[in-house]
Design an enzyme around this catalytic site. Structure first.
Site, PDB file in Angstrom:
ATOM      1  N   LYS A  42       0.831  -1.192   0.000  1.00 46.41           N
ATOM      2  CA  LYS A  42       0.000   0.000   0.000  1.00 46.41           C
ATOM      3  C   LYS A  42       0.870   1.248   0.000  1.00 46.41           C
ATOM      4  O   LYS A  42       0.400   2.348  -0.258  1.00 46.41           O
ATOM      5  CB  LYS A  42      -0.890   0.028   1.264  1.00 46.41           C
ATOM      6  CG  LYS A  42      -1.726  -1.208   1.452  1.00 46.41           C
ATOM      7  CD  LYS A  42      -2.420  -1.186   2.815  1.00 46.41           C
ATOM      8  CE  LYS A  42      -2.922  -2.554   3.163  1.00 46.41           C
ATOM      9  NZ  LYS A  42      -3.280  -2.652   4.584  1.00 46.41           N
ATOM     10  N   GLY A  43       2.141   1.074   0.328  1.00 45.50           N
ATOM     11  CA  GLY A  43       3.016   2.221   0.609  1.00 45.50           C
ATOM     12  C   GLY A  43       3.152   3.213  -0.525  1.00 45.50           C
ATOM     13  O   GLY A  43       3.332   4.408  -0.286  1.00 45.50           O
ATOM     14  N   GLU A  98       7.460   2.442  -6.307  1.00 44.64           N
ATOM     15  CA  GLU A  98       7.639   1.907  -4.952  1.00 44.64           C
ATOM     16  C   GLU A  98       7.854   3.069  -3.981  1.00 44.64           C
ATOM     17  O   GLU A  98       8.279   4.155  -4.380  1.00 44.64           O
ATOM     18  CB  GLU A  98       8.844   0.928  -4.991  1.00 44.64           C
ATOM     19  CG  GLU A  98       9.270   0.316  -3.694  1.00 44.64           C
ATOM     20  CD  GLU A  98       8.212  -0.541  -3.007  1.00 44.64           C
ATOM     21  OE1 GLU A  98       7.107  -0.038  -2.776  1.00 44.64           O
ATOM     22  OE2 GLU A  98       8.531  -1.698  -2.660  1.00 44.64           O
ATOM     23  N   ASP A  99       7.567   2.830  -2.717  1.00 43.68           N
ATOM     24  CA  ASP A  99       7.768   3.896  -1.724  1.00 43.68           C
ATOM     25  C   ASP A  99       9.234   4.034  -1.328  1.00 43.68           C
ATOM     26  O   ASP A  99       9.784   5.126  -1.347  1.00 43.68           O
ATOM     27  CB  ASP A  99       6.872   3.669  -0.490  1.00 43.68           C
ATOM     28  CG  ASP A  99       6.992   2.270   0.118  1.00 43.68           C
ATOM     29  OD1 ASP A  99       7.773   1.428  -0.396  1.00 43.68           O
ATOM     30  OD2 ASP A  99       6.287   1.994   1.102  1.00 43.68           O
ATOM     31  N   ASP A 102      14.900  -0.400   0.441  1.00 41.26           N
ATOM     32  CA  ASP A 102      15.620  -0.515   1.704  1.00 41.26           C
ATOM     33  C   ASP A 102      16.691  -1.597   1.527  1.00 41.26           C
ATOM     34  O   ASP A 102      17.748  -1.344   0.964  1.00 41.26           O
ATOM     35  CB  ASP A 102      14.584  -0.833   2.780  1.00 41.26           C
ATOM     36  CG  ASP A 102      15.141  -0.834   4.177  1.00 41.26           C
ATOM     37  OD1 ASP A 102      16.142  -0.176   4.426  1.00 41.26           O
ATOM     38  OD2 ASP A 102      14.552  -1.517   5.040  1.00 41.26           O
ATOM     39  N   LYS A 130      17.305   3.984   0.615  1.00 44.58           N
ATOM     40  CA  LYS A 130      18.223   3.881   1.767  1.00 44.58           C
ATOM     41  C   LYS A 130      19.396   3.012   1.345  1.00 44.58           C
ATOM     42  O   LYS A 130      19.430   1.814   1.648  1.00 44.58           O
ATOM     43  CB  LYS A 130      17.519   3.182   2.936  1.00 44.58           C
ATOM     44  CG  LYS A 130      16.429   3.958   3.604  1.00 44.58           C
ATOM     45  CD  LYS A 130      16.013   3.170   4.851  1.00 44.58           C
ATOM     46  CE  LYS A 130      14.703   3.609   5.380  1.00 44.58           C
ATOM     47  NZ  LYS A 130      14.204   2.730   6.469  1.00 44.58           N
ATOM     48  N   PHE A 151      13.909   4.804  10.243  1.00 46.16           N
ATOM     49  CA  PHE A 151      12.565   4.353   9.894  1.00 46.16           C
ATOM     50  C   PHE A 151      11.655   5.572   9.769  1.00 46.16           C
ATOM     51  O   PHE A 151      11.541   6.365  10.695  1.00 46.16           O
ATOM     52  CB  PHE A 151      12.040   3.382  10.954  1.00 46.16           C
ATOM     53  CG  PHE A 151      10.751   2.730  10.542  1.00 46.16           C
ATOM     54  CD1 PHE A 151      10.758   1.665   9.653  1.00 46.16           C
ATOM     55  CD2 PHE A 151       9.539   3.197  11.029  1.00 46.16           C
ATOM     56  CE1 PHE A 151       9.569   1.080   9.241  1.00 46.16           C
ATOM     57  CE2 PHE A 151       8.343   2.612  10.630  1.00 46.16           C
ATOM     58  CZ  PHE A 151       8.363   1.553   9.737  1.00 46.16           C
ATOM     59  N   VAL A 152      11.043   5.709   8.596  1.00 50.10           N
ATOM     60  CA  VAL A 152      10.210   6.886   8.354  1.00 50.10           C
ATOM     61  C   VAL A 152       8.753   6.500   8.080  1.00 50.10           C
ATOM     62  O   VAL A 152       8.469   5.373   7.670  1.00 50.10           O
ATOM     63  CB  VAL A 152      10.742   7.724   7.154  1.00 50.10           C
ATOM     64  CG1 VAL A 152      12.065   8.387   7.496  1.00 50.10           C
ATOM     65  CG2 VAL A 152      10.882   6.868   5.890  1.00 50.10           C
ATOM     66  N   ASP A 158       3.800   3.581   6.442  1.00 54.16           N
ATOM     67  CA  ASP A 158       3.099   3.375   7.707  1.00 54.16           C
ATOM     68  C   ASP A 158       4.001   2.818   8.803  1.00 54.16           C
ATOM     69  O   ASP A 158       5.094   2.323   8.547  1.00 54.16           O
ATOM     70  CB  ASP A 158       1.969   2.362   7.507  1.00 54.16           C
ATOM     71  CG  ASP A 158       2.508   0.923   7.382  1.00 54.16           C
ATOM     72  OD1 ASP A 158       3.462   0.717   6.611  1.00 54.16           O
ATOM     73  OD2 ASP A 158       1.981   0.029   8.064  1.00 54.16           O
ATOM     74  N   ARG A 164       0.009   6.801   7.364  1.00 52.01           N
ATOM     75  CA  ARG A 164       0.126   6.866   5.901  1.00 52.01           C
ATOM     76  C   ARG A 164      -0.385   8.198   5.359  1.00 52.01           C
ATOM     77  O   ARG A 164       0.033   8.639   4.295  1.00 52.01           O
ATOM     78  CB  ARG A 164      -0.701   5.744   5.239  1.00 52.01           C
ATOM     79  CG  ARG A 164      -0.165   4.347   5.470  1.00 52.01           C
ATOM     80  CD  ARG A 164      -0.861   3.384   4.512  1.00 52.01           C
ATOM     81  NE  ARG A 164      -0.718   1.992   4.901  1.00 52.01           N
ATOM     82  CZ  ARG A 164       0.311   1.207   4.585  1.00 52.01           C
ATOM     83  NH1 ARG A 164       1.325   1.692   3.904  1.00 52.01           N
ATOM     84  NH2 ARG A 164       0.344  -0.048   4.965  1.00 52.01           N
TER      85      ARG A 164
END
Ligand code: 5GP
Length: 179
Positions: A42-43, A98-99, A102, A130, A151-152, A158, A164
């Protein structure tokens, strides 16, 4: 700013400017070619909805959902498709949205998986990157912001399904997720 946040990392204005910039680059690169934009739920939903409105090329949408961290902030390394694409991507110009990249495990898996379906082209656009966390090599064709290993949340990202809807990207106070 919400009380659970330690600080705002990227403001609403910075995000808006970056989305415009990415949209212009993408429009230039694809020209009049139709892009099948594949959002990773969902990001990426909020980023994608803004991004597509800054793209001048013709666009079609699809979505995929893959397993994520659940309530934890560490990747398990196991990627599972929860919702697959609705349509064939054979011969299409696919842009995965994509959000955040990582460890790279999610996108690495998705790229391999989608490439095997014979798209005409396959590119990646990630709002955040990242690089210090990478476990497998993944390079997005379009990246919004490189960020440190923190972590954001916000703008689609979320923590346990919360935050979100924040219009900015924030770092949470550690005590919100370390009990
Ligand atoms: P990767 O497979 O590259 O390790 O992880 C990608 C996914 O992990 C992202 O799509 C996102 O769901 C989650 N993720 C990674 N870093 C963060 C972060 O800082 N905040 C949030 N909310 N999710 C993250």
């Amino acid at each position: 700013m919400i009380p659970e946040a330690d600080r705002i990392m990227i403001s609403q204005d910075e995000i808006a400017a970056k989305v415009q910039e990415l949209g212009s680059r993408i429009s230039q690169d694809y020209g009049g070619e139709e892009i099948l934009v594949v959002g990773i739920l969902k990001g990426a939903a909020i980023f994608m909805s803004d991004l597509v409105r800054s793209i001048a090329s013709p666009v079609a949408f699809d979505f995929m959902a893959v397993s994520s961290y659940g309530a934890s902030t560490e990747s398990s390394g196991i990627v599972r498709i929860i919702k697959d694409l609705d349509q064939s991507i054979e011969g299409r110009h696919v842009l995965i949205v994509e959000d955040v990249v990582d460890t790279g495990l999610t996108l690495n898996y998705l790229v391999e998986n989608l490439r095997s379906r014979n798209p005409a082209s396959l590119k990646l656009c990630s709002l955040l990157d990242k690089p210090s966390r990478r476990k497998v090599e993944v390079k997005a064709d379009y990246t919004g912001f490189e960020i440190p290993d923190e972590f954001v949340v916000g703008y689609g990202l979320d923590y346990s399904e919360r935050f979100r809807n924040l219009p900015y990207i924030a770092v949470l106070k550690k005590d919100v997720y370390i009990k």
